[in-house]
Structures are given as C-alpha cells and as structure tokens.
Design a protein around this motif. Structure first.
Motif, PDB file in Angstrom:
ATOM      1  N   UNK A 246      13.753  -9.654  -4.565  1.00  0.00           N
ATOM      2  CA  UNK A 246      12.773 -10.679  -4.931  1.00  0.00           C
ATOM      3  C   UNK A 246      11.773 -10.878  -3.794  1.00  0.00           C
ATOM      4  N   UNK A 247      10.723 -10.080  -3.787  1.00  0.00           N
ATOM      5  CA  UNK A 247       9.685 -10.168  -2.748  1.00  0.00           C
ATOM      6  C   UNK A 247       8.617 -11.157  -3.214  1.00  0.00           C
TER       7      UNK A 247
ATOM      8  N   UNK B 127      -0.925  -5.227  -3.516  1.00  0.00           N
ATOM      9  CA  UNK B 127      -0.793  -6.094  -2.350  1.00  0.00           C
ATOM     10  C   UNK B 127      -0.814  -7.566  -2.736  1.00  0.00           C
ATOM     11  N   UNK B 128      -1.628  -7.924  -3.718  1.00  0.00           N
ATOM     12  CA  UNK B 128      -1.787  -9.328  -4.099  1.00  0.00           C
ATOM     13  C   UNK B 128      -0.836  -9.763  -5.204  1.00  0.00           C
ATOM     14  N   UNK B 129      -0.044  -8.840  -5.734  1.00  0.00           N
ATOM     15  CA  UNK B 129       0.864  -9.163  -6.835  1.00  0.00           C
ATOM     16  C   UNK B 129       1.915 -10.180  -6.398  1.00  0.00           C
ATOM     17  N   UNK B 130       2.327 -11.018  -7.314  1.00  0.00           N
ATOM     18  CA  UNK B 130       3.295 -12.062  -7.007  1.00  0.00           C
ATOM     19  C   UNK B 130       4.652 -11.561  -6.587  1.00  0.00           C
ATOM     20  N   UNK B 131       4.989 -10.300  -6.910  1.00  0.00           N
ATOM     21  CA  UNK B 131       6.272  -9.726  -6.519  1.00  0.00           C
ATOM     22  C   UNK B 131       6.111  -8.357  -5.872  1.00  0.00           C
ATOM     23  N   UNK B 132       4.896  -8.033  -5.427  1.00  0.00           N
ATOM     24  CA  UNK B 132       4.602  -6.737  -4.829  1.00  0.00           C
ATOM     25  C   UNK B 132       5.085  -5.593  -5.695  1.00  0.00           C
TER      26      UNK B 132
ATOM     27  N   UNK C 281      -3.289 -17.240   2.559  1.00  0.00           N
ATOM     28  CA  UNK C 281      -2.284 -16.708   3.478  1.00  0.00           C
ATOM     29  C   UNK C 281      -0.901 -17.045   2.956  1.00  0.00           C
ATOM     30  N   UNK C 282      -0.040 -16.029   2.873  1.00  0.00           N
ATOM     31  CA  UNK C 282       1.332 -16.210   2.389  1.00  0.00           C
ATOM     32  C   UNK C 282       2.343 -15.633   3.363  1.00  0.00           C
ATOM     33  N   UNK C 283       3.511 -16.274   3.445  1.00  0.00           N
ATOM     34  CA  UNK C 283       4.716 -15.651   3.966  1.00  0.00           C
ATOM     35  C   UNK C 283       5.482 -15.143   2.740  1.00  0.00           C
ATOM     36  N   UNK C 284       5.847 -13.859   2.728  1.00  0.00           N
ATOM     37  CA  UNK C 284       6.570 -13.303   1.588  1.00  0.00           C
ATOM     38  C   UNK C 284       8.005 -12.996   1.985  1.00  0.00           C
TER      39      UNK C 284
ATOM     40  N   UNK D 200      10.765  -0.779   5.091  1.00  0.00           N
ATOM     41  CA  UNK D 200       9.675  -0.185   5.841  1.00  0.00           C
ATOM     42  C   UNK D 200       8.370  -0.820   5.413  1.00  0.00           C
ATOM     43  N   UNK D 201       7.289  -0.587   6.150  1.00  0.00           N
ATOM     44  CA  UNK D 201       6.034  -1.255   5.797  1.00  0.00           C
ATOM     45  C   UNK D 201       5.005  -0.333   5.160  1.00  0.00           C
ATOM     46  N   UNK D 202       5.375   0.904   4.853  1.00  0.00           N
ATOM     47  CA  UNK D 202       4.494   1.745   4.041  1.00  0.00           C
ATOM     48  C   UNK D 202       4.452   1.182   2.626  1.00  0.00           C
ATOM     49  N   UNK D 203       3.318   1.334   1.945  1.00  0.00           N
ATOM     50  CA  UNK D 203       3.181   0.780   0.602  1.00  0.00           C
ATOM     51  C   UNK D 203       4.284   1.277  -0.323  1.00  0.00           C
ATOM     52  N   UNK D 204       4.553   2.597  -0.296  1.00  0.00           N
ATOM     53  CA  UNK D 204       5.596   3.154  -1.156  1.00  0.00           C
ATOM     54  C   UNK D 204       6.960   2.576  -0.849  1.00  0.00           C
TER      55      UNK D 204
END
Length: 208
Positions: free
Chosen positions: A83-84, A199-204, A59-62, A69-73
């Motif tokens: 810096x996400x 989704x799991x990438x260190x910087x999205x 579990x992470x806070x990013x 927005x919260x769409x993947x794109x």
C-alpha cells in the motif's frame, strides 16, 4: 544554490529538537525533468498553465511498507503488492507562479528553477513518520483547495488533465537524514506524460 522546500521539524527522544531538512532538485535543476515532459501530441504539460501562470505544488510523504529500490520499475512492482499511499495528515500545498514555457529545454529548466526560488518554495509539514517514506512533489493547475483533504475525507486524486509535472525521492528515513534529500524523475524521452501520471497516482500504480 538549489531550489528547496523546508520540510519538517523532527521531534527526537524526550526533548524537542528542531532540525530543518530540505529537498533539492539539484544545483542546476537537473531533478526537474518531470516538469519538462510532453504529452503524446508533443505538447509540454507546462503549456497547460493558465494565463496567470499560477499553479500548485503538492508535497506528500508516501508510506512504502518497506524499502524498495527507487527506479520507476522497482517502485511500480513493489507498490503492486504494498500500500504505497500518501499519508493524509502530511500533505501540504503551496501556490507558485511559472512563466509560460518558451525557448529551449535549458531555458525552460532555468525558468522553472527561478520560479521555485522566487516563490520561496517553503512549506512546513507535520513530523515525518518514523519509517521509510518517499517524498513526492506534484505540479498541477488545480487549486490547493481541490487537492487537500476536507476534514476527515480521503485525499482527492489528482486530475490527470491538470498535471504539470512530478518529482520524487528515493526511500528515506528522516530520523537518519544528514543531507538534503534529492528529488528527480526517471526518463530517457521528453514524451513522458505516462511517467508523470504514474508518479502522481494515489498508489503509484502503472498507468496506460
């Protein structure tokens, strides 16, 4: 009853106030689509489970540096110039045991939800930062010792070949939360391994 992870106790103002904030994957586990993805060969990522069925939920806070927005794109575009990154001090990990993935998609969803409930799915985290963050849960066959930082070291990257699934929230400011925070995964196809890697990438960041 939804599967939940108790996330944090918030410290408000000059007095200490304990407030439980939970995440949910939906009453029927509809947010678990990111744990039902297949790779390019058509194999479920959950088939990577070892014979013991043991996996880790991370579990992470990013930190987002704003409110995308919260769409993947939208997230990928935003994070290309911001810096996400997961906040190192707030990463937590717990062990969970899943059954081998068999049967229909509905049966797999029910099995995943049952496993999360059986695990207790509770992990205390540090205080949430006073800013908008994204909450992310990553499933991996790696042990918790492999994904948690050692001392002052940076957070390790996830081994892509060990990923089982991923889910994330919209940007949320926990000081203002009045209800459970929903985690889900955006996909219109079962072959969504690429989305799990993003989704799991260190910087999205975008993943090929």
């Amino acid at each position: 009853m939804s599967a939940r992870l108790v996330l944090l106790a918030l410290v408000l103002g000059g007095c200490v106030e304990t407030r439980s904030v939970a995440i949910t994957f939906g009453s029927d586990g509809e947010g678990l689509d990111g744990f039902m993805c297949k790779d390019a060969s058509g194999q479920l990522l959950m088939s990577r489970l070892p014979a013991s069925g043991t996996a880790s939920l991370v579990v992470d806070f990013i930190r987002l540096e704003g409110v995308p927005g919260c769409r993947t794109g939208q997230l990928v575009k935003w994070c290309a110039t911001h810096a996400c990154v997961p906040i190192q001090s707030t990463r937590s990990c717990l062990e969970v045991k899943f059954d081998a993935p068999t049967g229909s998609r509905e049966e797999l969803r029910a099995s995943l939800l049952a496993a999360l409930r059986a695990s207790g799915a509770k992990q205390a985290l540090a205080d949430a930062p006073d800013e908008f963050v994204l909450v992310r849960v990553v499933g991996t066959t790696q042990g918790c010792d492999a994904v948690l930082p050692a001392g002052s070291n940076a957070l390790p990257d996830f081994d892509q070949a060990s990923l089982l699934g991923c889910a994330y929230s919209c940007p949320v400011l926990f000081d203002k939360v009045e209800q459970d925070v929903y985690l889900g995964f955006e996909t219109l196809t079962v072959q969504c391994e690429q989305g799990v890697r993003i989704c799991s990438d260190g910087q999205l960041q975008w993943q090929p």
